[in-house]
Design a protein around this motif. Structure first.
Motif, PDB file in Angstrom:
ATOM      1  N   ILE A 228      -2.431  13.080  -6.595  1.00 55.60           N
ATOM      2  CA  ILE A 228      -3.679  12.504  -7.115  1.00 55.60           C
ATOM      3  C   ILE A 228      -3.369  11.207  -7.856  1.00 55.60           C
ATOM      4  N   GLY A 229      -2.264  11.220  -8.616  1.00 57.58           N
ATOM      5  CA  GLY A 229      -1.862  10.004  -9.323  1.00 57.58           C
ATOM      6  C   GLY A 229      -1.538   8.868  -8.372  1.00 57.58           C
ATOM      7  N   MET A 230      -0.817   9.177  -7.287  1.00 58.96           N
ATOM      8  CA  MET A 230      -0.471   8.154  -6.305  1.00 58.96           C
ATOM      9  C   MET A 230      -1.722   7.561  -5.664  1.00 58.96           C
ATOM     10  N   MET A 231      -2.680   8.413  -5.292  1.00 60.56           N
ATOM     11  CA  MET A 231      -3.921   7.914  -4.691  1.00 60.56           C
ATOM     12  C   MET A 231      -4.699   7.048  -5.682  1.00 60.56           C
ATOM     13  N   ALA A 232      -4.720   7.474  -6.954  1.00 60.18           N
ATOM     14  CA  ALA A 232      -5.440   6.707  -7.979  1.00 60.18           C
ATOM     15  C   ALA A 232      -4.819   5.328  -8.161  1.00 60.18           C
ATOM     16  N   ILE A 233      -3.485   5.265  -8.187  1.00 58.05           N
ATOM     17  CA  ILE A 233      -2.785   3.984  -8.347  1.00 58.05           C
ATOM     18  C   ILE A 233      -3.093   3.052  -7.180  1.00 58.05           C
ATOM     19  N   ILE A 234      -3.036   3.587  -5.965  1.00 62.15           N
ATOM     20  CA  ILE A 234      -3.257   2.760  -4.765  1.00 62.15           C
ATOM     21  C   ILE A 234      -4.698   2.263  -4.697  1.00 62.15           C
ATOM     22  N   ILE A 235      -5.639   3.114  -5.084  1.00 61.18           N
ATOM     23  CA  ILE A 235      -7.060   2.735  -5.012  1.00 61.18           C
ATOM     24  C   ILE A 235      -7.421   1.705  -6.072  1.00 61.18           C
ATOM     25  N   THR A 236      -6.843   1.847  -7.272  1.00 59.32           N
ATOM     26  CA  THR A 236      -7.274   1.004  -8.401  1.00 59.32           C
ATOM     27  C   THR A 236      -6.521  -0.316  -8.518  1.00 59.32           C
ATOM     28  N   ASP A 237      -5.327  -0.412  -7.941  1.00 54.76           N
ATOM     29  CA  ASP A 237      -4.540  -1.647  -8.094  1.00 54.76           C
ATOM     30  C   ASP A 237      -4.679  -2.532  -6.857  1.00 54.76           C
ATOM     31  N   PRO A 238      -5.284  -3.700  -6.979  1.00 52.65           N
ATOM     32  CA  PRO A 238      -5.482  -4.586  -5.818  1.00 52.65           C
ATOM     33  C   PRO A 238      -4.177  -5.094  -5.205  1.00 52.65           C
ATOM     34  N   ARG A 239      -3.082  -5.086  -5.988  1.00 53.08           N
ATOM     35  CA  ARG A 239      -1.790  -5.531  -5.449  1.00 53.08           C
ATOM     36  C   ARG A 239      -1.273  -4.596  -4.363  1.00 53.08           C
ATOM     37  N   LEU A 240      -1.776  -3.374  -4.354  1.00 54.08           N
ATOM     38  CA  LEU A 240      -1.322  -2.383  -3.377  1.00 54.08           C
ATOM     39  C   LEU A 240      -2.280  -2.272  -2.187  1.00 54.08           C
ATOM     40  N   ASN A 241      -3.105  -3.286  -2.022  1.00 56.20           N
ATOM     41  CA  ASN A 241      -4.052  -3.302  -0.900  1.00 56.20           C
ATOM     42  C   ASN A 241      -3.359  -3.861   0.349  1.00 56.20           C
ATOM     43  N   THR A 242      -2.344  -3.127   0.830  1.00 53.43           N
ATOM     44  CA  THR A 242      -1.565  -3.535   1.999  1.00 53.43           C
ATOM     45  C   THR A 242      -1.471  -2.351   2.966  1.00 53.43           C
ATOM     46  N   PRO A 243      -1.109  -2.614   4.234  1.00 57.72           N
ATOM     47  CA  PRO A 243      -1.003  -1.512   5.200  1.00 57.72           C
ATOM     48  C   PRO A 243      -0.059  -0.395   4.751  1.00 57.72           C
TER      49      PRO A 243
ATOM     50  N   PRO B 212       5.618  11.730  -3.744  1.00 53.19           N
ATOM     51  CA  PRO B 212       5.204  10.722  -4.746  1.00 53.19           C
ATOM     52  C   PRO B 212       6.370  10.265  -5.623  1.00 53.19           C
ATOM     53  N   LEU B 213       7.279  11.190  -5.960  1.00 47.78           N
ATOM     54  CA  LEU B 213       8.433  10.824  -6.780  1.00 47.78           C
ATOM     55  C   LEU B 213       9.341   9.854  -6.031  1.00 47.78           C
ATOM     56  N   ILE B 214       9.594  10.150  -4.754  1.00 49.64           N
ATOM     57  CA  ILE B 214      10.467   9.293  -3.947  1.00 49.64           C
ATOM     58  C   ILE B 214       9.899   7.881  -3.852  1.00 49.64           C
ATOM     59  N   TYR B 215       8.593   7.783  -3.583  1.00 53.03           N
ATOM     60  CA  TYR B 215       7.982   6.462  -3.406  1.00 53.03           C
ATOM     61  C   TYR B 215       7.804   5.722  -4.730  1.00 53.03           C
ATOM     62  N   SER B 216       7.584   6.467  -5.826  1.00 62.10           N
ATOM     63  CA  SER B 216       7.374   5.783  -7.104  1.00 62.10           C
ATOM     64  C   SER B 216       8.690   5.367  -7.758  1.00 62.10           C
ATOM     65  N   LEU B 217       9.706   6.228  -7.682  1.00 64.72           N
ATOM     66  CA  LEU B 217      10.974   5.928  -8.333  1.00 64.72           C
ATOM     67  C   LEU B 217      11.747   4.814  -7.629  1.00 64.72           C
ATOM     68  N   ARG B 218      11.525   4.655  -6.324  1.00 63.96           N
ATOM     69  CA  ARG B 218      12.280   3.660  -5.555  1.00 63.96           C
ATOM     70  C   ARG B 218      11.441   2.427  -5.222  1.00 63.96           C
ATOM     71  N   ASN B 219      10.271   2.323  -5.830  1.00 60.95           N
ATOM     72  CA  ASN B 219       9.366   1.248  -5.445  1.00 60.95           C
ATOM     73  C   ASN B 219       8.906   0.490  -6.688  1.00 60.95           C
ATOM     74  N   LYS B 220       9.312  -0.763  -6.806  1.00 63.96           N
ATOM     75  CA  LYS B 220       8.981  -1.563  -7.984  1.00 63.96           C
ATOM     76  C   LYS B 220       7.474  -1.800  -8.092  1.00 63.96           C
ATOM     77  N   GLU B 221       6.803  -2.030  -6.953  1.00 60.26           N
ATOM     78  CA  GLU B 221       5.367  -2.305  -6.985  1.00 60.26           C
ATOM     79  C   GLU B 221       4.578  -1.110  -7.507  1.00 60.26           C
ATOM     80  N   VAL B 222       4.974   0.096  -7.083  1.00 62.70           N
ATOM     81  CA  VAL B 222       4.292   1.311  -7.542  1.00 62.70           C
ATOM     82  C   VAL B 222       4.542   1.519  -9.028  1.00 62.70           C
ATOM     83  N   LYS B 223       5.791   1.286  -9.477  1.00 58.81           N
ATOM     84  CA  LYS B 223       6.102   1.450 -10.895  1.00 58.81           C
ATOM     85  C   LYS B 223       5.321   0.453 -11.751  1.00 58.81           C
ATOM     86  N   ASP B 224       5.204  -0.794 -11.263  1.00 59.80           N
ATOM     87  CA  ASP B 224       4.425  -1.800 -12.001  1.00 59.80           C
ATOM     88  C   ASP B 224       2.950  -1.415 -12.058  1.00 59.80           C
ATOM     89  N   ALA B 225       2.426  -0.926 -10.934  1.00 61.60           N
ATOM     90  CA  ALA B 225       1.021  -0.505 -10.891  1.00 61.60           C
ATOM     91  C   ALA B 225       0.785   0.690 -11.813  1.00 61.60           C
TER      92      ALA B 225
END
Length: 320
Positions: A46-61, A288-301
């Motif tokens: 749920i947290g991952m979906m919320a981050i992707i929906i709310t942060d315009p920087r993550l509006n990518t394929p 979600p842990l794998i994608y957030s811990l290894r992804n700078k954009e997700v951590k910033d968002a």
């Protein structure tokens, strides 16, 4: 003979889910582990979906696919975990025939959809690394939507076919399913019908699902590795390939658990349950842990989202 099988089939109104064969004193421990893992699945996805929906920087394929992956992980674990948690405290451990059918149908739908979605994500990484100048053109919103929709359609077709042939078997031999959810192999084991045709159809569906998705993933990464090796600087190679490592880990965990489960002989049902646990609960928790811990954009968002929530919370506090 046909009338007797129909009669026996109609007599089955529910099944018994055995779950894990452990000592009674371990049930509380298993319950707490299941509860903790499922809570992390809910929070993480749920947290991952919320981050992707709310942060315009993550509006990518890539994040569009990742958001759908979180949605699938959330729902297919929710198809299984709540009933498993209830059964730790239930004496009967029963599930209705309709409930078992629904669980099987939805679980198959989401797990197959995830396989095709992971293949689409591999193709996305291939385009991003091998054709970066054409990435925004080739991975258009329309194509991304078509790839995700196609994944769900394939999941629906496979799920309906597999569930139909499984629940048209006659279950006169036993009502006891040696598993913690309604899966195809445990259901086949308690059927008194001839399951040869059923197994052949299941095997064919598995080949149709697994072979093309693995081919797409492997071929995509062959081209990706080839492109990465052409980069002269070691730092450049590391930075480019780092965008794929999260996806590779997720694919390895999911397919490793699936292969282990289906290659485990029927005489070792407990091993099969452990493998099932890995891809029904552990994988949705880890993704979600794998994608957030290894992804700078997700951590910033995530930091941005947390700062906004903290600022909002502080605005409601009384000023001293």
């Amino acid at each position: 003979m046909g009338d007797r099988e129909t009669s026996n089939h109609s007599e089955v109104t529910d099944f018994i889910l055995v779950g894990f064969r452990v000592r009674p004193e371990l049930h509380i421990l298993l319950f707490l582990i299941f509860l903790l893992v499922y809570a992390m699945v809910l929070l993480g996805n749920i947290g991952m979906m919320a981050i992707i929906i709310t942060d315009p920087r993550l509006n990518t394929p890539m994040y569009f696919f990742l958001g759908n992956l979180s949605f699938i992980d959330l729902f297919y674990s929710s198809v299984i975990a709540p009933k498993a948690l209830i059964n730790f405290w239930s004496e009967s451990k029963s599930i209705s025939f309709a409930g078992c059918l629904t669980q099987h149908l939805l679980y198959a739908l989401f797990i197959v959809t995830e396989g095709f979605l992971l293949a689409a994500m591999a193709y996305d990484r291939f385009i991003a690394i091998c054709n970066p100048l054409l990435y925004s053109v080739q991975m258009s919103t329309r194509l991304c939507t078509q790839l995700v929709s196609g994944s769900y359609v394939c999941g629906c077709i496979t799920s309906v076919l597999q569930t139909s042939i499984t629940f048209n078997l006659s279950y006169c031999a036993s009502r006891v399913i040696d598993h913690f959810y309604c899966d195809t192999r445990p259901l086949q084991r308690i059927s008194c019908s001839d399951i040869f045709l059923n197994k052949m159809v299941s095997f064919s569906l598995a080949c149709i699902i697994i072979f093309p998705t693995i081919v797409i993933i492997v071929v995509s990464y062959m081209y990706i590795v080839s492109a990465v090796l052409k980069i002269r600087s070691a730092e450049g190679r590391k930075k480019t390939f780092s965008t794929c490592t999260s996806h590779l880990v997720v694919v390895s965990v999911l397919y490793g658990a699936v292969f282990f489960m289906y290659l485990t002989p029927n005489r070792f049902p407990e091993l099969s349950k452990v493998a099932s646990l890995c891809y029904t609960l552990v994988t949705p928790m880890l993704n979600p842990l794998i994608y957030s811990l290894r992804n700078k954009e997700v951590k910033d968002a995530l930091r941005t989202l947390l700062k906004k929530r903290i600022a909002l919370f502080n605005s409601f506090l009384p000023v001293v």
